[in-house]
Design a protein around this motif. Sequence first.
Motif, PDB file in Angstrom:
ATOM      1  N   ILE A 168       0.847  -1.195   0.000  1.00 35.10           N
ATOM      2  CA  ILE A 168       0.000   0.000   0.000  1.00 35.10           C
ATOM      3  C   ILE A 168       0.881   1.242   0.000  1.00 35.10           C
ATOM      4  CG2 ILE A 168      -1.796   1.237   1.280  1.00 35.10           C
ATOM      5  CD1 ILE A 168      -2.180  -1.649   2.682  1.00 35.10           C
ATOM      6  N   ASP A 169       0.553   2.190  -0.863  1.00 35.12           N
ATOM      7  CA  ASP A 169       1.270   3.475  -0.892  1.00 35.12           C
ATOM      8  C   ASP A 169       0.705   4.345   0.228  1.00 35.12           C
ATOM      9  OD1 ASP A 169       2.402   5.878  -1.367  1.00 35.12           O
ATOM     10  OD2 ASP A 169       1.761   6.048  -3.460  1.00 35.12           O
ATOM     11  N   ILE A 170       1.545   4.735   1.183  1.00 35.37           N
ATOM     12  CA  ILE A 170       1.050   5.519   2.320  1.00 35.37           C
ATOM     13  C   ILE A 170       1.616   6.933   2.299  1.00 35.37           C
ATOM     14  CG2 ILE A 170       0.593   3.539   3.830  1.00 35.37           C
ATOM     15  CD1 ILE A 170       3.315   4.075   5.167  1.00 35.37           C
ATOM     16  N   THR A 171       2.060   7.382   1.132  1.00 32.50           N
ATOM     17  CA  THR A 171       2.583   8.749   1.065  1.00 32.50           C
ATOM     18  C   THR A 171       1.455   9.771   1.110  1.00 32.50           C
ATOM     19  OG1 THR A 171       2.641   8.499  -1.334  1.00 32.50           O
ATOM     20  CG2 THR A 171       4.705   8.153  -0.143  1.00 32.50           C
ATOM     21  N   ASN A 172       0.290   9.466   0.508  1.00 26.40           N
ATOM     22  CA  ASN A 172      -0.838  10.398   0.490  1.00 26.40           C
ATOM     23  C   ASN A 172      -2.136   9.639   0.687  1.00 26.40           C
ATOM     24  OD1 ASN A 172       0.484  13.009  -0.308  1.00 26.40           O
ATOM     25  ND2 ASN A 172       1.127  11.738  -2.047  1.00 26.40           N
ATOM     26  N   GLU A 173      -3.068  10.305   1.372  1.00 27.86           N
ATOM     27  CA  GLU A 173      -4.395   9.697   1.522  1.00 27.86           C
ATOM     28  C   GLU A 173      -5.292  10.115   0.353  1.00 27.86           C
ATOM     29  OE1 GLU A 173      -5.867   8.993   5.683  1.00 27.86           O
ATOM     30  OE2 GLU A 173      -4.709  10.839   6.015  1.00 27.86           O
ATOM     31  N   PRO A 174      -6.238   9.328  -0.070  1.00 25.11           N
ATOM     32  CA  PRO A 174      -6.496   7.983   0.440  1.00 25.11           C
ATOM     33  C   PRO A 174      -5.428   7.006  -0.028  1.00 25.11           C
ATOM     34  CG  PRO A 174      -7.892   8.417  -1.446  1.00 25.11           C
ATOM     35  CD  PRO A 174      -7.160   9.691  -1.174  1.00 25.11           C
ATOM     36  N   TYR A 175      -5.074   6.066   0.890  1.00 26.07           N
ATOM     37  CA  TYR A 175      -4.015   5.113   0.577  1.00 26.07           C
ATOM     38  C   TYR A 175      -4.451   4.160  -0.530  1.00 26.07           C
ATOM     39  CZ  TYR A 175      -2.237   6.795   5.050  1.00 26.07           C
ATOM     40  OH  TYR A 175      -1.795   7.583   6.058  1.00 26.07           O
ATOM     41  N   ALA A 176      -3.540   3.911  -1.439  1.00 25.87           N
ATOM     42  CA  ALA A 176      -3.873   3.073  -2.590  1.00 25.87           C
ATOM     43  C   ALA A 176      -3.029   1.812  -2.592  1.00 25.87           C
ATOM     44  CB  ALA A 176      -3.626   3.866  -3.874  1.00 25.87           C
ATOM     45  N   VAL A 177      -3.619   0.765  -3.152  1.00 26.97           N
ATOM     46  CA  VAL A 177      -2.908  -0.505  -3.254  1.00 26.97           C
ATOM     47  C   VAL A 177      -1.932  -0.422  -4.425  1.00 26.97           C
ATOM     48  CG1 VAL A 177      -3.117  -2.981  -3.669  1.00 26.97           C
ATOM     49  CG2 VAL A 177      -4.803  -1.800  -2.265  1.00 26.97           C
ATOM     50  N   LEU A 178      -0.639  -0.625  -4.135  1.00 31.54           N
ATOM     51  CA  LEU A 178       0.363  -0.627  -5.204  1.00 31.54           C
ATOM     52  C   LEU A 178       0.444  -1.993  -5.866  1.00 31.54           C
ATOM     53  CD1 LEU A 178       3.324   1.357  -3.597  1.00 31.54           C
ATOM     54  CD2 LEU A 178       1.973   2.052  -5.567  1.00 31.54           C
ATOM     55  N   HIS A 179       0.456  -3.022  -5.026  1.00 35.79           N
ATOM     56  CA  HIS A 179       0.523  -4.384  -5.543  1.00 35.79           C
ATOM     57  C   HIS A 179      -0.423  -5.236  -4.707  1.00 35.79           C
ATOM     58  CE1 HIS A 179       4.071  -3.289  -7.880  1.00 35.79           C
ATOM     59  NE2 HIS A 179       4.504  -2.691  -6.775  1.00 35.79           N
ATOM     60  N   ALA A 180      -1.420  -5.794  -5.376  1.00 33.80           N
ATOM     61  CA  ALA A 180      -2.349  -6.657  -4.653  1.00 33.80           C
ATOM     62  C   ALA A 180      -1.688  -7.994  -4.366  1.00 33.80           C
ATOM     63  CB  ALA A 180      -3.606  -6.865  -5.487  1.00 33.80           C
ATOM     64  N   ALA A 181      -1.982  -8.512  -3.193  1.00 31.90           N
ATOM     65  CA  ALA A 181      -1.390  -9.790  -2.815  1.00 31.90           C
ATOM     66  C   ALA A 181      -1.980 -10.913  -3.639  1.00 31.90           C
ATOM     67  CB  ALA A 181      -1.640 -10.057  -1.334  1.00 31.90           C
ATOM     68  N   THR A 182      -1.138 -11.877  -4.002  1.00 34.24           N
ATOM     69  CA  THR A 182      -1.621 -13.031  -4.752  1.00 34.24           C
ATOM     70  C   THR A 182      -1.760 -14.251  -3.858  1.00 34.24           C
ATOM     71  OG1 THR A 182       0.652 -13.541  -5.335  1.00 34.24           O
ATOM     72  CG2 THR A 182      -0.614 -12.215  -6.902  1.00 34.24           C
ATOM     73  N   ALA A 183      -1.184 -14.194  -2.705  1.00 31.80           N
ATOM     74  CA  ALA A 183      -1.299 -15.330  -1.782  1.00 31.80           C
ATOM     75  C   ALA A 183      -1.180 -14.798  -0.363  1.00 31.80           C
ATOM     76  CB  ALA A 183      -0.198 -16.360  -2.053  1.00 31.80           C
ATOM     77  N   ALA A 184      -1.711 -15.544   0.565  1.00 34.24           N
ATOM     78  CA  ALA A 184      -1.643 -15.137   1.955  1.00 34.24           C
ATOM     79  C   ALA A 184      -0.192 -15.175   2.431  1.00 34.24           C
ATOM     80  CB  ALA A 184      -2.497 -16.073   2.813  1.00 34.24           C
ATOM     81  N   PRO A 185       0.194 -14.295   3.369  1.00 32.77           N
ATOM     82  CA  PRO A 185       1.567 -14.312   3.884  1.00 32.77           C
ATOM     83  C   PRO A 185       1.930 -15.684   4.424  1.00 32.77           C
ATOM     84  CG  PRO A 185       0.388 -12.383   4.667  1.00 32.77           C
ATOM     85  CD  PRO A 185      -0.609 -13.241   3.974  1.00 32.77           C
ATOM     86  N   ALA A 186       3.107 -16.149   4.031  1.00 33.09           N
ATOM     87  CA  ALA A 186       3.516 -17.496   4.421  1.00 33.09           C
ATOM     88  C   ALA A 186       4.611 -17.482   5.481  1.00 33.09           C
ATOM     89  CB  ALA A 186       4.010 -18.251   3.185  1.00 33.09           C
ATOM     90  N   VAL A 187       5.154 -16.310   5.772  1.00 24.76           N
ATOM     91  CA  VAL A 187       6.267 -16.231   6.721  1.00 24.76           C
ATOM     92  C   VAL A 187       5.862 -15.342   7.882  1.00 24.76           C
ATOM     93  CG1 VAL A 187       8.709 -15.711   6.989  1.00 24.76           C
ATOM     94  CG2 VAL A 187       7.821 -16.393   4.746  1.00 24.76           C
ATOM     95  N   SER A 188       6.124 -15.798   9.068  1.00 23.63           N
ATOM     96  CA  SER A 188       5.823 -14.996  10.257  1.00 23.63           C
ATOM     97  C   SER A 188       7.126 -14.469  10.837  1.00 23.63           C
ATOM     98  CB  SER A 188       5.110 -15.843  11.310  1.00 23.63           C
ATOM     99  OG  SER A 188       3.871 -16.274  10.803  1.00 23.63           O
ATOM    100  N   PRO A 189       7.172 -13.185  11.181  1.00 28.29           N
ATOM    101  CA  PRO A 189       8.395 -12.647  11.770  1.00 28.29           C
ATOM    102  C   PRO A 189       8.608 -13.196  13.177  1.00 28.29           C
ATOM    103  CG  PRO A 189       6.661 -10.987  11.763  1.00 28.29           C
ATOM    104  CD  PRO A 189       6.121 -12.155  11.006  1.00 28.29           C
TER     105      PRO A 189
END
Lengths: 423, 43
Positions: free
Chosen positions: A40-61
């Motif tokens: 998500i681009d958070i430089t300006n509101e409203p925030y826009a999706v830059l790249h939509a996810a294709t799969a659920a996150p698979a790695v947990s920090p």
Amino acid sequence: MAGESPFVKPFQCPACGAPQTIRALGRTTEYSCDRCGSIIDITNEPYAVLHAATAAPAVSPLIPLGRRGTFDGIKYECIGFMVRSDPTGDYPWHEYLLFNPYHGFRWLMTMNGHWNFITPVFEDVEPPLDSPLNYNGRTYKLFLRDSAVVRFVQGEFYWQVKVGDEVQVREYIAPPYTFSSEVDKYERNFAHAEYIPKTTVERAFALEADALPIQDGVFPNQPSPYPAQRAFYVLGTIITLIVLVAISFLFRQPTEPVTVVRGSIATSPTPLITTETFEFTNHGNLRFTLESPVSNSWIDTDIDIVNADTGESTDTAVGASYYFGYEGGEYWTEGSTTAATIVGDIPTGRYYFTIQTTGAVSASAPALPYTVAIDRHAAYPGNIFVAIVITVLPLLINLFRGGSFEGRRWSASTEVSKDDAYD
Amino acid sequence: MRELVVVLWVGVAVWFAQATYYEKTMLSVVPRIFRPGSGFQHK
């Protein structure tokens, strides 16, 4: 960084609607949803999706986003998590972006249970193509030239990042430090890293003990423990060797002749020879030296050391053989006309010796003369040889393990051979 | 680990002092007799 901090702002992911929190507002430009993984681009509101996810996150920090940790007295908040790897994907590592509003960004990098605390370098450095790099008075050896590819992102970042981004990486090491450069077609970034134990990370973020994976293998900038131990081993070895030499001089007694038995062998075995009785007033060894002009022949002497008061005896033997000839165009010899044996730790007391000799004799040959010289307190190098070997063993093991450690370190390098690495 | 190594060094020194004082032998010389046709024999 309390809840009302100007750097913190809650929002909803424009892709999946999950509640999210920006933790470095105004300092970061991009956010990855921890629910769906969309960028998500958070430089300006409203925030826009830059790249939509294709799969659920698979790695947990391993360190949860939003967790605060203290390094060198400065509190940082973990705001981003990234997985990168080499182009093959076989060697992934994790990076955590840390943020403090007054001290800026730092990174924690972990791979195979090893951790590095990374500080961005804003100086204009021109890393050489080959070793070494001199930076801040320290010499860094070129260790790695490779590419790094982004495999997964979560949280917020101060540049636009997406899965698949690739940079050219060069790493220079001076354990426990690393200087690295990352270059792509738009920019180049430098960073300085310091190797830190995993316990430092666990304490900094108040994680449970052993919450982080244990170390596997040797990391490029992992400090070797062995050179630091070397002074102890060298000093201890030298002191012990001095003590051994002092002991060998202080306790050494001069060699004393006891008697010389002379005889000749015409029949084998010879009749038993019994010596007179000798009194030994102190502990010590006995050396029996057999000498006979054997020529393509042999002679062997059995000796009994008998305590005249108790009748107890100790037996030993000494033999000499000497052969020579001409074979294959060359002269050869084997053995010696002299041989000796030492019997140690003979207590005080009165002793006599019985000697019987056998040998290769014939009726037509003349009798073969021989002498058996008996001495007390003969020099015996066997003990000090063994003592020296045991004494230097810890130092040798330290040197070997240090070399093995460096070998494992440099086995992962793309640049230099192991031999070069030891220079 | 360092304590064990120090114990080893002290132990070596003590053993060596005792072996030197009493003139003990560790590696005894084994006489070798060569007889034609049989090679070296250790007695």
